[in-house]
Scaffold this active site. Structure first.
Site, PDB file in Angstrom:
ATOM      1  N   SER A 169      -2.581   1.005 -16.935  1.00 11.18           N
ATOM      2  CA  SER A 169      -2.540   0.144 -16.262  1.00 11.18           C
ATOM      3  C   SER A 169      -3.048  -1.454 -16.695  1.00 11.18           C
ATOM      4  O   SER A 169      -2.119  -1.771 -17.571  1.00 11.18           O
ATOM      5  CB  SER A 169      -3.690   0.181 -15.040  1.00 11.18           C
ATOM      6  OG  SER A 169      -3.494  -0.527 -13.920  1.00 11.18           O
ATOM      7  N   ASP A 296       3.787   5.666  -7.187  1.00 13.15           N
ATOM      8  CA  ASP A 296       2.624   4.695  -7.680  1.00 13.15           C
ATOM      9  C   ASP A 296       2.489   3.880  -6.453  1.00 13.15           C
ATOM     10  O   ASP A 296       3.675   2.786  -6.093  1.00 13.15           O
ATOM     11  CB  ASP A 296       2.767   4.132  -8.846  1.00 13.15           C
ATOM     12  CG  ASP A 296       1.530   3.440  -9.543  1.00 13.15           C
ATOM     13  OD1 ASP A 296       1.184   2.831  -8.778  1.00 13.15           O
ATOM     14  OD2 ASP A 296       1.539   3.331 -10.851  1.00 13.15           O
ATOM     15  N   HIS A 324      -0.741   6.487  -9.599  1.00 11.52           N
ATOM     16  CA  HIS A 324      -1.144   5.448 -10.432  1.00 11.52           C
ATOM     17  C   HIS A 324      -1.893   6.118 -11.801  1.00 11.52           C
ATOM     18  O   HIS A 324      -2.243   5.346 -12.734  1.00 11.52           O
ATOM     19  CB  HIS A 324      -1.920   4.248  -9.895  1.00 11.52           C
ATOM     20  CG  HIS A 324      -2.030   2.993 -10.734  1.00 11.52           C
ATOM     21  ND1 HIS A 324      -0.753   2.504 -11.360  1.00 11.52           N
ATOM     22  CD2 HIS A 324      -2.885   2.364 -11.512  1.00 11.52           C
ATOM     23  CE1 HIS A 324      -1.285   1.332 -12.170  1.00 11.52           C
ATOM     24  NE2 HIS A 324      -2.531   1.417 -12.009  1.00 11.52           N
TER      25      HIS A 324
END
Length: 345
Positions: A169, A296, A324
């Site tokens: 991320s 996601d 995610h």
């Protein structure tokens, strides 16, 4: 964080056992699962402290089921019963795992265990103000400050030593920063549904489709934290628990979601609002790989596709059915890809 961990003495366990006879089977199961989660979290925290804020090694090899990996609902997590895959021919065996916003080294426990069982050498670092790092996130103003644990680690490597960086991320911005400043120490950089930004771009810009423009977010978001007072610019943000569950963990096992709920921390705003300066001579020559997560909700597959199209890496991999957090929802698939990338000459 104020997280509370419960340890039970033998006497407590005995008394609890006698009481359990008076309650229903479903309630006993719930109590057992809660006790397991507490012990897992406590073990994880103690282990991290023993390693001086470096999460090296697996915590529990008993987590997960024994179902086959092709089960898309909840991949099995190896418990050591299978023979490890020996990877003697891999040139770079050290993996440095970097957390995304709100997460910490704790989130990699399945990946660490699987990599170790394959004969590789994983190390997960807490970014500044993440995990068990005690820094107040309101005081983390720059990407350099946020990435300091990673930079310190790279600086301490011997002159001829290289590592594989893995960023999740917003942690992608940290490994991009590292690629720019320490290209000679990084064999490969792997971005997992991450902010693989271009020169002059902010990590926040990657999430603009989901969160709106940075300017609008800074003015109107109800998730902002004003560590220096309401009359000063915001210093961080943190989503509410229910929103986190929907954004990050829509395919993750319940136990991992519960662990995340007691472990997530606020994210400093400064680092993700900072424009990166990335040169063709350093960052541009790095060997980058991107792993897309196709279920996601935090960083949509369309946005991830746009990232790799505008800033092409050497290789692109996709994990079907992953939210995610593939280290929770698809640990085996993620592991397979990490090993595959490590094998590339």
């Amino acid at each position: 964080m104020g997280n509370r961990f419960i340890c039970m003495t033998k006497k407590d366990v005995k008394e609890n056992g006698s009481r359990s006879k008076r309650i229903g089977r479903s309630q006993r199961k719930l109590l057992a699962e809660e006790e397991f989660l507490h012990k897992q979290a406590l073990s994880m925290a103690l282990h991290q402290h023993q390693l001086s804020q470096r999460f090296e090694g697996s915590m529990s090899r008993r987590i997960g089921s024994t179902s086959k990996r092709r089960n898309l609902g909840d991949e099995s997590f190896s418990n050591g019963k299978q023979l490890p895959e020996i990877l003697e021919n891999i040139q770079t065996k050290k993996f440095i795992l970097i957390n995304g916003e709100g997460f910490g080294a704790w989130c990699w426990y399945k990946t660490i265990s699987l990599l170790e069982e394959s004969g590789l050498l994983p190390t997960a670092l807490d970014l500044t103000g993440s995990g068990i790092d005690l820094t107040d996130t309101n005081c983390v103003a720059t990407l350099a400050e946020y990435s300091k644990p990673l930079i310190d680690y790279l600086q301490d490597l011997s002159e001829d030593e290289k590592v594989i960086l893995v960023g999740h991320s917003s942690g992608g911005a940290c490994i991009s920063y590292a690629l720019e400043h320490f290209p000679q120490k990084i064999s490969k950089a792997i971005f997992i549904c991450a902010t693989m930004v271009s020169n002059g771009q902010r990590p926040f810009d990657v999430f603009a489709e989901e969160l709106g423009s940075a300017e609008l977010f800074m003015k109107e978001s109800k998730f902002l934290i004003y560590g220096n007072g309401k009359d000063k610019p915001p210093t961080g943000f943190m989503f509410e628990k229910e929103q986190m569950k929907g954004l990050y963990f829509n395919q993750s096992p319940t136990k991992d979601v519960a662990l995340a709920m007691v472990s997530m921390r606020p994210t400093p705003l400064g680092p993700i609002m900072e424009k990166l300066s990335l040169s063709p001579e350093n960052y541009g020559k790095g060997r980058r790989y991107y792993i897309q997560t196709l279920d996601d909700r935090a960083l949509s597959p369309d946005v991830q596709e746009k990232l790799v199209r505008e800033n092409p890496p050497e290789g692109v991999y996709k994990i079907k059915g992953s939210d995610h957090c593939p280290f929770f929802s698809k640990p085996q698939s993620l592991h397979k890809i990490l090993v595959e990338i490590a094998k590339i000459p």
